[in-house]
Design a protein around this motif. Structure first.
Motif, PDB file in Angstrom:
ATOM      1  N   UNK A   4       0.786  -1.148  -0.005  1.00  0.00           N
ATOM      2  CA  UNK A   4      -0.120   0.038   0.072  1.00  0.00           C
ATOM      3  C   UNK A   4       1.058   1.235  -0.077  1.00  0.00           C
ATOM      4  N   UNK A   5       0.518   2.297  -0.759  1.00  0.00           N
ATOM      5  CA  UNK A   5       0.798   3.632  -0.558  1.00  0.00           C
ATOM      6  C   UNK A   5       0.675   4.351   0.902  1.00  0.00           C
ATOM      7  N   UNK A   6       1.653   4.729   1.765  1.00  0.00           N
ATOM      8  CA  UNK A   6       1.172   5.340   2.779  1.00  0.00           C
ATOM      9  C   UNK A   6       2.092   6.575   3.033  1.00  0.00           C
ATOM     10  N   UNK A   7       1.374   7.543   3.641  1.00  0.00           N
ATOM     11  CA  UNK A   7       1.854   8.905   4.290  1.00  0.00           C
ATOM     12  C   UNK A   7       1.557   8.950   5.666  1.00  0.00           C
ATOM     13  N   UNK A   8       2.515   9.989   6.117  1.00  0.00           N
ATOM     14  CA  UNK A   8       2.036  10.215   7.552  1.00  0.00           C
ATOM     15  C   UNK A   8       0.751  10.727   8.021  1.00  0.00           C
ATOM     16  N   UNK A   9      -0.179  10.190   8.797  1.00  0.00           N
ATOM     17  CA  UNK A   9      -1.260  10.765   8.762  1.00  0.00           C
ATOM     18  C   UNK A   9      -1.253  12.131   9.008  1.00  0.00           C
ATOM     19  N   UNK A  10      -0.473  13.161   9.715  1.00  0.00           N
ATOM     20  CA  UNK A  10      -0.594  14.361  10.034  1.00  0.00           C
ATOM     21  C   UNK A  10      -0.427  15.310   8.489  1.00  0.00           C
ATOM     22  N   UNK A  11       0.146  14.379   7.687  1.00  0.00           N
ATOM     23  CA  UNK A  11       0.204  15.176   6.196  1.00  0.00           C
ATOM     24  C   UNK A  11      -1.117  15.064   5.436  1.00  0.00           C
ATOM     25  N   UNK A  12      -1.832  14.018   5.898  1.00  0.00           N
ATOM     26  CA  UNK A  12      -3.209  13.835   5.069  1.00  0.00           C
ATOM     27  C   UNK A  12      -4.219  14.323   5.643  1.00  0.00           C
ATOM     28  N   UNK A  13      -4.457  14.413   7.054  1.00  0.00           N
ATOM     29  CA  UNK A  13      -5.412  14.793   7.938  1.00  0.00           C
ATOM     30  C   UNK A  13      -6.133  16.269   7.189  1.00  0.00           C
ATOM     31  N   UNK A  14      -5.034  17.307   7.129  1.00  0.00           N
ATOM     32  CA  UNK A  14      -5.362  18.617   6.834  1.00  0.00           C
ATOM     33  C   UNK A  14      -6.054  18.528   5.091  1.00  0.00           C
ATOM     34  N   UNK A  15      -5.755  17.570   4.610  1.00  0.00           N
ATOM     35  CA  UNK A  15      -6.314  17.614   3.255  1.00  0.00           C
ATOM     36  C   UNK A  15      -7.853  17.025   3.067  1.00  0.00           C
ATOM     37  N   UNK A 138      -7.721   8.578  14.778  1.00  0.00           N
ATOM     38  CA  UNK A 138      -6.754   7.544  15.161  1.00  0.00           C
ATOM     39  C   UNK A 138      -7.159   6.804  16.958  1.00  0.00           C
ATOM     40  N   UNK A 139      -7.295   7.839  17.526  1.00  0.00           N
ATOM     41  CA  UNK A 139      -7.450   7.615  19.061  1.00  0.00           C
ATOM     42  C   UNK A 139      -8.873   7.125  19.149  1.00  0.00           C
ATOM     43  N   UNK A 140      -9.816   6.980  18.269  1.00  0.00           N
ATOM     44  CA  UNK A 140     -10.996   6.408  18.433  1.00  0.00           C
ATOM     45  C   UNK A 140     -12.210   7.404  18.632  1.00  0.00           C
ATOM     46  N   UNK A 141     -11.595   8.760  18.891  1.00  0.00           N
ATOM     47  CA  UNK A 141     -12.579   9.831  18.907  1.00  0.00           C
ATOM     48  C   UNK A 141     -13.569  10.073  17.681  1.00  0.00           C
ATOM     49  N   UNK A 142     -14.956  10.245  18.093  1.00  0.00           N
ATOM     50  CA  UNK A 142     -15.726  10.526  16.664  1.00  0.00           C
ATOM     51  C   UNK A 142     -15.627  11.869  15.978  1.00  0.00           C
ATOM     52  N   UNK A 143     -15.637  11.597  14.821  1.00  0.00           N
ATOM     53  CA  UNK A 143     -15.451  12.833  14.044  1.00  0.00           C
ATOM     54  C   UNK A 143     -16.982  13.504  13.514  1.00  0.00           C
ATOM     55  N   UNK A 144     -17.076  14.564  12.875  1.00  0.00           N
ATOM     56  CA  UNK A 144     -18.204  15.104  12.357  1.00  0.00           C
ATOM     57  C   UNK A 144     -18.516  14.343  10.787  1.00  0.00           C
ATOM     58  N   UNK A 145     -17.178  14.175  10.213  1.00  0.00           N
ATOM     59  CA  UNK A 145     -17.151  13.404   8.612  1.00  0.00           C
ATOM     60  C   UNK A 145     -17.828  12.022   9.033  1.00  0.00           C
ATOM     61  N   UNK A 146     -18.446  11.606   7.797  1.00  0.00           N
ATOM     62  CA  UNK A 146     -18.979  10.234   7.804  1.00  0.00           C
ATOM     63  C   UNK A 146     -18.242   9.328   6.922  1.00  0.00           C
ATOM     64  N   UNK A 147     -18.328   8.324   7.227  1.00  0.00           N
ATOM     65  CA  UNK A 147     -17.585   7.109   6.332  1.00  0.00           C
ATOM     66  C   UNK A 147     -18.511   6.197   6.107  1.00  0.00           C
ATOM     67  N   UNK A 148     -18.124   5.856   4.685  1.00  0.00           N
ATOM     68  CA  UNK A 148     -19.058   4.716   4.230  1.00  0.00           C
ATOM     69  C   UNK A 148     -18.627   3.564   4.112  1.00  0.00           C
ATOM     70  N   UNK A 177       1.966  -2.447  14.200  1.00  0.00           N
ATOM     71  CA  UNK A 177       3.292  -1.552  14.359  1.00  0.00           C
ATOM     72  C   UNK A 177       2.697  -0.255  14.496  1.00  0.00           C
ATOM     73  N   UNK A 178       1.465   0.221  13.710  1.00  0.00           N
ATOM     74  CA  UNK A 178       1.089   1.699  13.763  1.00  0.00           C
ATOM     75  C   UNK A 178       0.277   1.799  15.083  1.00  0.00           C
ATOM     76  N   UNK A 179      -0.424   0.741  15.664  1.00  0.00           N
ATOM     77  CA  UNK A 179      -0.991   0.801  16.931  1.00  0.00           C
ATOM     78  C   UNK A 179      -0.244   0.908  18.055  1.00  0.00           C
ATOM     79  N   UNK A 180       1.083   0.857  17.948  1.00  0.00           N
ATOM     80  CA  UNK A 180       1.837   1.043  19.157  1.00  0.00           C
ATOM     81  C   UNK A 180       2.166   2.437  19.350  1.00  0.00           C
ATOM     82  N   UNK A 181       2.384   3.196  18.342  1.00  0.00           N
ATOM     83  CA  UNK A 181       2.995   4.545  18.502  1.00  0.00           C
ATOM     84  C   UNK A 181       1.981   5.631  18.720  1.00  0.00           C
ATOM     85  N   UNK A 182       2.527   6.964  18.712  1.00  0.00           N
ATOM     86  CA  UNK A 182       1.643   7.984  18.771  1.00  0.00           C
ATOM     87  C   UNK A 182       1.039   8.473  17.466  1.00  0.00           C
TER      88      UNK A 182
END
Length: 211
Positions: A4-15, A138-148, A177-182
């Motif tokens: 899979x193509x991956x990117x830092x979450x923080x780079x993506x979330x703002x878009x 990622x923490x599990x907190x609910x967002x306003x955006x909806x997912x299909x 691996x990703x679950x272990x980190x911040x």
């Protein structure tokens, strides 16, 4: 290393859109990635053979999710019983578009169907169910955006299980691996808003206009 193509979450979330109903997915001209989580007997068989067989049942509905973080919320990052093996299933984009075109809400939506009778008839004639659920941080907190998420059964599920698959990747080690980190260092699959061109289909799916 995952394919899979991956990117830092923080780079993506703002878009990503903050609100509304959007299909976030990893896709190219010909394929779309969807996620599922299974117990090892089903998940490992699928990853090894490149199709769903063995203990996989074609007689019950199977839900696919194009949004990685929604899958992570649903499976507890691969920790929930029966969802230990996370699969990234790359399917034909033409098939994904066919699934979207066939989707019927799992609950009656008056503005789409007009009457419960019309909705029930649509449910009977379609092998695809549609649900919009709150997306999650990622923490599990609910967002306003909806997912299909899309439920497949019958002939559509049979085609998905074998004919429409381009590749199945077991990404359980990546998830662990990703679950272990911040979330500050979190890598997630690269996802953007999936385009649905047909305005009638956009309306029927309840899609928001991308910002």
């Amino acid at each position: 290393m995952v394919k899979l193509l991956t990117e830092p979450y923080l780079n993506q979330v703002s878009n990503w859109p903050k609100t509304g109903r959007h299909i976030l997915a990893q896709f190219d001209e010909n394929t779309v990635v969807v996620y599922q989580a299974y117990r090892p007997a089903i998940g490992l068989f699928a990853a090894e053979h490149g199709y769903f067989g063995g203990e996989f049942s074609l007689n019950r509905m199977s839900w696919i999710k194009p949004n990685f973080l929604w899958m992570m919320y649903r499976s507890g990052w691969g920790t929930k019983s029966g969802q230990e093996v996370t699969l990234a299933v790359r399917i034909l984009r033409s098939a994904f578009d066919e699934i979207l075109a066939s989707a019927v809400y799992s609950k009656f939506v008056p503005e789409v169907y007009g009457s419960e009778k019309v909705w029930r008839q649509a449910v009977k004639s379609s092998d695809v169910r549609l649900q919009w659920d709150p997306d999650h941080h990622p923490s599990g907190a609910k967002l306003e955006r909806r997912a299909i998420q899309l439920g497949l059964r019958g002939n559509v599920l049979a085609s998905y299980a074998r004919e429409w698959i381009v590749d199945i990747e077991d990404i359980s080690a990546f998830v662990h691996q990703q679950r272990q980190g911040s979330h500050l260092e979190l890598l997630t699959p690269s996802e953007t808003v999936y385009p649905v061109i047909d305005p009638d289909l956009c309306q029927r799916l309840g899609l928001s206009i991308s910002q």
